[in-house]
Design a protein around this motif. Structure first.
Motif, PDB file in Angstrom:
ATOM      1  N   LEU A  26       0.672  -1.295   0.057  1.00 19.69           N
ATOM      2  CA  LEU A  26      -0.045  -0.138  -0.083  1.00 19.69           C
ATOM      3  C   LEU A  26       1.061   1.229   0.127  1.00 19.69           C
ATOM      4  O   LEU A  26       2.029   1.314   0.591  1.00 19.69           O
ATOM      5  CB  LEU A  26      -1.072   0.299   1.275  1.00 19.69           C
ATOM      6  N   GLU A  27       0.600   2.211  -0.922  1.00 20.91           N
ATOM      7  CA  GLU A  27       1.506   3.288  -0.967  1.00 20.91           C
ATOM      8  C   GLU A  27       0.850   4.576  -0.365  1.00 20.91           C
ATOM      9  O   GLU A  27      -0.326   4.666  -0.210  1.00 20.91           O
ATOM     10  CB  GLU A  27       1.755   3.860  -2.558  1.00 20.91           C
ATOM     11  N   THR A  28       1.661   5.449   0.183  1.00 16.65           N
ATOM     12  CA  THR A  28       1.338   6.607   0.761  1.00 16.65           C
ATOM     13  C   THR A  28       2.035   7.905   0.205  1.00 16.65           C
ATOM     14  O   THR A  28       3.398   7.645  -0.162  1.00 16.65           O
ATOM     15  CB  THR A  28       1.750   6.822   2.507  1.00 16.65           C
ATOM     16  N   ALA A  29       1.404   9.034   0.199  1.00 19.86           N
ATOM     17  CA  ALA A  29       2.454  10.104  -0.171  1.00 19.86           C
ATOM     18  C   ALA A  29       3.657  10.441   0.764  1.00 19.86           C
ATOM     19  O   ALA A  29       3.591  10.078   1.855  1.00 19.86           O
ATOM     20  CB  ALA A  29       1.561  11.397  -0.275  1.00 19.86           C
ATOM     21  N   PRO A  30       4.575  10.952   0.085  1.00 12.88           N
ATOM     22  CA  PRO A  30       5.746  11.057   1.038  1.00 12.88           C
ATOM     23  C   PRO A  30       5.508  11.953   2.361  1.00 12.88           C
ATOM     24  O   PRO A  30       4.935  12.906   2.320  1.00 12.88           O
ATOM     25  CB  PRO A  30       6.815  11.964  -0.070  1.00 12.88           C
ATOM     26  N   LEU A  31       5.833  10.929   3.505  1.00 12.73           N
ATOM     27  CA  LEU A  31       5.665  11.599   4.693  1.00 12.73           C
ATOM     28  C   LEU A  31       4.573  12.297   5.129  1.00 12.73           C
ATOM     29  O   LEU A  31       4.165  13.190   6.028  1.00 12.73           O
ATOM     30  CB  LEU A  31       6.694  12.908   4.951  1.00 12.73           C
ATOM     31  N   SER A  32       3.420  11.308   4.621  1.00 15.47           N
ATOM     32  CA  SER A  32       1.957  11.965   4.897  1.00 15.47           C
ATOM     33  C   SER A  32       1.435  11.165   6.173  1.00 15.47           C
ATOM     34  O   SER A  32       0.517  11.481   6.777  1.00 15.47           O
ATOM     35  CB  SER A  32       1.072  11.690   3.607  1.00 15.47           C
ATOM     36  N   VAL A  33       2.196  10.077   6.726  1.00 20.55           N
ATOM     37  CA  VAL A  33       1.501   9.483   7.453  1.00 20.55           C
ATOM     38  C   VAL A  33       2.460   9.642   8.687  1.00 20.55           C
ATOM     39  O   VAL A  33       3.788   9.164   8.631  1.00 20.55           O
ATOM     40  CB  VAL A  33       1.607   7.904   7.471  1.00 20.55           C
ATOM     41  N   LYS A  34       1.912  10.184  10.083  1.00 19.40           N
ATOM     42  CA  LYS A  34       2.768  10.439  11.004  1.00 19.40           C
ATOM     43  C   LYS A  34       2.189  10.018  12.188  1.00 19.40           C
ATOM     44  O   LYS A  34       0.964  10.063  12.528  1.00 19.40           O
ATOM     45  CB  LYS A  34       2.927  12.173  11.113  1.00 19.40           C
ATOM     46  N   GLN A  35       3.097   9.756  13.213  1.00 19.01           N
ATOM     47  CA  GLN A  35       2.526   9.338  14.711  1.00 19.01           C
ATOM     48  C   GLN A  35       3.409  10.077  15.583  1.00 19.01           C
ATOM     49  O   GLN A  35       4.762  10.443  15.163  1.00 19.01           O
ATOM     50  CB  GLN A  35       2.427   7.719  15.100  1.00 19.01           C
ATOM     51  N   SER A  36       3.379   9.862  17.043  1.00 18.41           N
ATOM     52  CA  SER A  36       4.212  10.300  17.940  1.00 18.41           C
ATOM     53  C   SER A  36       4.390   9.215  18.549  1.00 18.41           C
ATOM     54  O   SER A  36       3.452   8.233  19.116  1.00 18.41           O
ATOM     55  CB  SER A  36       3.677  11.424  18.984  1.00 18.41           C
ATOM     56  N   TYR A  37       5.646   8.840  19.001  1.00 19.15           N
ATOM     57  CA  TYR A  37       6.103   7.649  19.839  1.00 19.15           C
ATOM     58  C   TYR A  37       7.047   7.917  20.943  1.00 19.15           C
ATOM     59  O   TYR A  37       8.074   8.650  20.710  1.00 19.15           O
ATOM     60  CB  TYR A  37       6.556   6.418  19.006  1.00 19.15           C
ATOM     61  N   ASN A  38       6.892   7.304  22.081  1.00 20.18           N
ATOM     62  CA  ASN A  38       7.820   7.703  23.533  1.00 20.18           C
ATOM     63  C   ASN A  38       8.872   6.599  23.382  1.00 20.18           C
ATOM     64  O   ASN A  38       8.615   5.493  23.621  1.00 20.18           O
ATOM     65  CB  ASN A  38       7.020   7.656  24.707  1.00 20.18           C
ATOM     66  N   LEU A  39      10.217   7.065  22.796  1.00 15.43           N
ATOM     67  CA  LEU A  39      11.380   6.148  22.763  1.00 15.43           C
ATOM     68  C   LEU A  39      12.019   6.189  23.889  1.00 15.43           C
ATOM     69  O   LEU A  39      12.305   7.187  24.499  1.00 15.43           O
ATOM     70  CB  LEU A  39      12.083   6.487  21.261  1.00 15.43           C
ATOM     71  N   PRO A  40      12.251   4.982  24.411  1.00 13.89           N
ATOM     72  CA  PRO A  40      13.393   4.906  25.669  1.00 13.89           C
ATOM     73  C   PRO A  40      14.400   5.602  25.357  1.00 13.89           C
ATOM     74  O   PRO A  40      15.250   5.745  24.345  1.00 13.89           O
ATOM     75  CB  PRO A  40      13.529   3.193  25.682  1.00 13.89           C
ATOM     76  N   GLN A  41      14.839   6.347  26.332  1.00 14.10           N
ATOM     77  CA  GLN A  41      16.089   7.013  26.467  1.00 14.10           C
ATOM     78  C   GLN A  41      16.048   8.367  25.684  1.00 14.10           C
ATOM     79  O   GLN A  41      16.827   9.372  25.733  1.00 14.10           O
ATOM     80  CB  GLN A  41      17.491   6.375  26.412  1.00 14.10           C
ATOM     81  N   ILE A  42      15.084   8.644  24.667  1.00 18.22           N
ATOM     82  CA  ILE A  42      15.219   9.831  23.871  1.00 18.22           C
ATOM     83  C   ILE A  42      14.059  10.577  24.013  1.00 18.22           C
ATOM     84  O   ILE A  42      13.624  11.780  23.346  1.00 18.22           O
ATOM     85  CB  ILE A  42      15.842   9.659  22.600  1.00 18.22           C
ATOM     86  N   GLY A  43      12.857   9.885  24.504  1.00 19.77           N
ATOM     87  CA  GLY A  43      11.620  10.620  24.627  1.00 19.77           C
ATOM     88  C   GLY A  43      10.600  10.489  23.526  1.00 19.77           C
ATOM     89  O   GLY A  43      10.915   9.782  22.435  1.00 19.77           O
ATOM     90  N   PRO A  44       9.527  11.280  23.519  1.00 21.64           N
ATOM     91  CA  PRO A  44       8.566  11.448  22.579  1.00 21.64           C
ATOM     92  C   PRO A  44       8.966  11.936  21.304  1.00 21.64           C
ATOM     93  O   PRO A  44       9.710  13.179  21.407  1.00 21.64           O
ATOM     94  CB  PRO A  44       7.398  12.039  23.065  1.00 21.64           C
ATOM     95  N   VAL A  76      19.884   1.315  21.809  1.00 23.25           N
ATOM     96  CA  VAL A  76      20.498   2.789  22.014  1.00 23.25           C
ATOM     97  C   VAL A  76      21.840   3.135  21.786  1.00 23.25           C
ATOM     98  O   VAL A  76      22.498   2.412  22.274  1.00 23.25           O
ATOM     99  CB  VAL A  76      19.800   3.419  23.284  1.00 23.25           C
ATOM    100  N   CYS A  77      22.207   4.027  21.000  1.00 24.88           N
ATOM    101  CA  CYS A  77      23.778   4.435  20.795  1.00 24.88           C
ATOM    102  C   CYS A  77      23.886   5.989  20.868  1.00 24.88           C
ATOM    103  O   CYS A  77      22.913   6.722  20.491  1.00 24.88           O
ATOM    104  CB  CYS A  77      23.884   4.096  19.220  1.00 24.88           C
ATOM    105  N   ASP A  78      24.907   6.133  21.281  1.00 20.67           N
ATOM    106  CA  ASP A  78      25.415   7.593  21.878  1.00 20.67           C
ATOM    107  C   ASP A  78      26.340   8.144  21.021  1.00 20.67           C
ATOM    108  O   ASP A  78      27.285   7.685  20.821  1.00 20.67           O
ATOM    109  CB  ASP A  78      25.866   7.428  23.422  1.00 20.67           C
ATOM    110  N   HIS A  79      25.989   9.416  20.226  1.00 21.64           N
ATOM    111  CA  HIS A  79      26.847   9.854  19.110  1.00 21.64           C
ATOM    112  C   HIS A  79      28.183  10.127  19.620  1.00 21.64           C
ATOM    113  O   HIS A  79      29.287   9.771  18.800  1.00 21.64           O
ATOM    114  CB  HIS A  79      26.094  10.986  18.737  1.00 21.64           C
ATOM    115  N   GLU A  80      28.407  10.748  21.048  1.00 19.67           N
ATOM    116  CA  GLU A  80      29.602  11.111  21.505  1.00 19.67           C
ATOM    117  C   GLU A  80      30.435   9.949  21.728  1.00 19.67           C
ATOM    118  O   GLU A  80      31.708  10.108  21.674  1.00 19.67           O
ATOM    119  CB  GLU A  80      29.423  12.002  22.443  1.00 19.67           C
TER     120      GLU A  80
END
Length: 400
Positions: free
Chosen positions: A204-222, A327-331
């Motif tokens: 199933l196709e969607t327009a670019p970036l047209s489907v969005k949700q918010s998700y609370n991710l461990p260690q980095i938040g919503p 989870v990976c830390d850039h620094e």
């Protein structure tokens, strides 16, 4: 144990080289080859003096004959392809011609159009089988670890997996108004393409970036996550038993999306060549040339990435959910290998995949995606070599 030829000298290749040198018992000798030999020499200079013997070479990865000559001269057991995905097929051809195993981190792309399909590489299956050679496809993080996570979930926790949501979040900040964390050309092609997901036997196709949700991710938040198409969906839909729905989600900041929209509106993300002052140029390639080099973002980037998979399915007749992520830390990545977490999360799995093959754990003639191998030794290696994973058996589920 053996020799590996690493093709490429960018951010991911740098991580692969560092990690191979941390495992000299497996990688006794490596050769770093690229179109720009000076980049290979700079990597060698950083790591010389360890137990792994390092050499460098100049090679045009678009030229199969040049590749064949280099492989015959160096005689590696495996070629680790961390060049551009446009070069996958020429490198696979060279491996077949020289009797050497193959591994990459991204599926082949035709130069003229973004496809994100495995069909060209899957077509090599019989030739690799007949040659007694193994080709491991998509052994980065996504694709790569996400496939290993899926095989692990299937092996240990499910009789059938019905839905997979892959969530790739980068909460890193490099301080630039706009930059891409990996090759801008590939990155922007990926994001500006239509979204696509698998549900009940069809795409199933969607327009670019047209489907969005918010998700609370461990260690980095919503975070806002957007539905994209990503190539591992194609192989996982085929290889994981019971799949009814599989989706891929990625985070983007509002600032990133605003810049991207403006660049798209003025034609800078186009891959159609135009004439400029008597020369033909591709706008997206020109944009790539003026944006910060992803390899230069390492010292500036702070924050973390979180990449994982949320599964819903059945075990012994009971509904079951499972979330496994890293989870990976850039620094921390930069302190260890001089690269930010995006390169690190791709480069470490490429080294581990090559190690699996060289140890004989992932060695069977043919062309395979990572979820078609035993996940357990790879999962152990992730914990050992810098990408530890976390399990959650009651995760928040995404909206349907």
């Amino acid at each position: 144990m053996g020799k590996a030829l690493i093709i490429g000298a960018g951010g991911v290749a740098s991580v692969v080289v560092h990690k191979c040198c941390q495992n000299p018992d497996v990688f006794e000798e490596i050769c770093i080859a690229s179109r720009t030999k000076s980049k290979c020499d700079a990597l060698k200079a950083k790591l010389d003096g360890g137990k792994t013997k390092i050499s460098t070479a100049k090679v045009d990865a678009d030229n199969t004959q040049e590749l064949i000559e280099l492989i015959n001269a160096f005689k590696p057991e495996i070629v680790i392809n961390v060049a551009l995905p446009y070069q996958d097929l020429t490198i696979m051809d060279a491996c077949l011609a020289t009797g050497v195993h193959y591994l990459d981190t991204a599926n082949y792309e035709p130069v003229d159009t973004a496809k994100f399909e495995y069909k060209w590489q899957w077509a090599y299956k019989e030739r690799f089988e007949k040659a007694g050679l193994t080709a491991i496809l998509g052994c980065g993080f996504d694709p790569g670890v996400t496939g290993v996570f899926s095989a692990y979930a299937m092996k240990h926790y499910f009789d059938e997996i019905h839905t997979i949501d892959i969530v790739d979040a980068n909460a890193g900040d490099h301080g630039y108004p706009f930059a891409t964390n990996f090759n801008p050309e590939i990155n922007i092609r990926e994001i500006t393409a239509n979204g696509r997901y698998w549900e009940r036997g069809e795409w199933l196709e969607t327009a670019p970036l047209s489907v969005k949700q918010s998700y609370n991710l461990p260690q980095i938040g919503p975070k806002n996550i957007y539905l994209l198409y990503h190539e591992e969906l194609e192989s996982l839909a085929q290889n994981i038993k019971g799949i009814e729905k599989i989706r891929f989600w990625m985070t983007f900041s509002d600032s990133y999306l605003t810049h991207l929209k403006v660049l798209e509106n003025v034609g800078m993300t186009s891959i159609e060549p135009i004439m400029f002052e008597g020369k033909e140029i591709v706008p997206l390639q020109f944009l790539k040339a003026i944006l910060p080099d992803p390899a230069s973002l390492g010292p500036r980037t702070k924050g973390k990435t979180n990449i994982g998979c949320i599964y819903q399915g059945v075990k012994d007749g009971e509904a079951k959910t499972y979330y496994v992520y890293n989870v990976c830390d850039h620094e921390a990545c930069y302190a260890e290998v001089g690269s930010q977490a995006i390169s690190y999360t791709t480069g470490v799995p490429a080294m581990i995949g090559a190690m699996m093959l060289m140890k004989g754990l992932w060695k069977k003639p043919g062309v395979y995606n990572v979820e078609e191998f035993d996940p357990d030794p790879f999962m152990d290696a992730l914990n050992q070599y810098g990408l530890p994973w976390v399990e959650d058996f009651s995760p928040t589920l995404l909206e349907k």
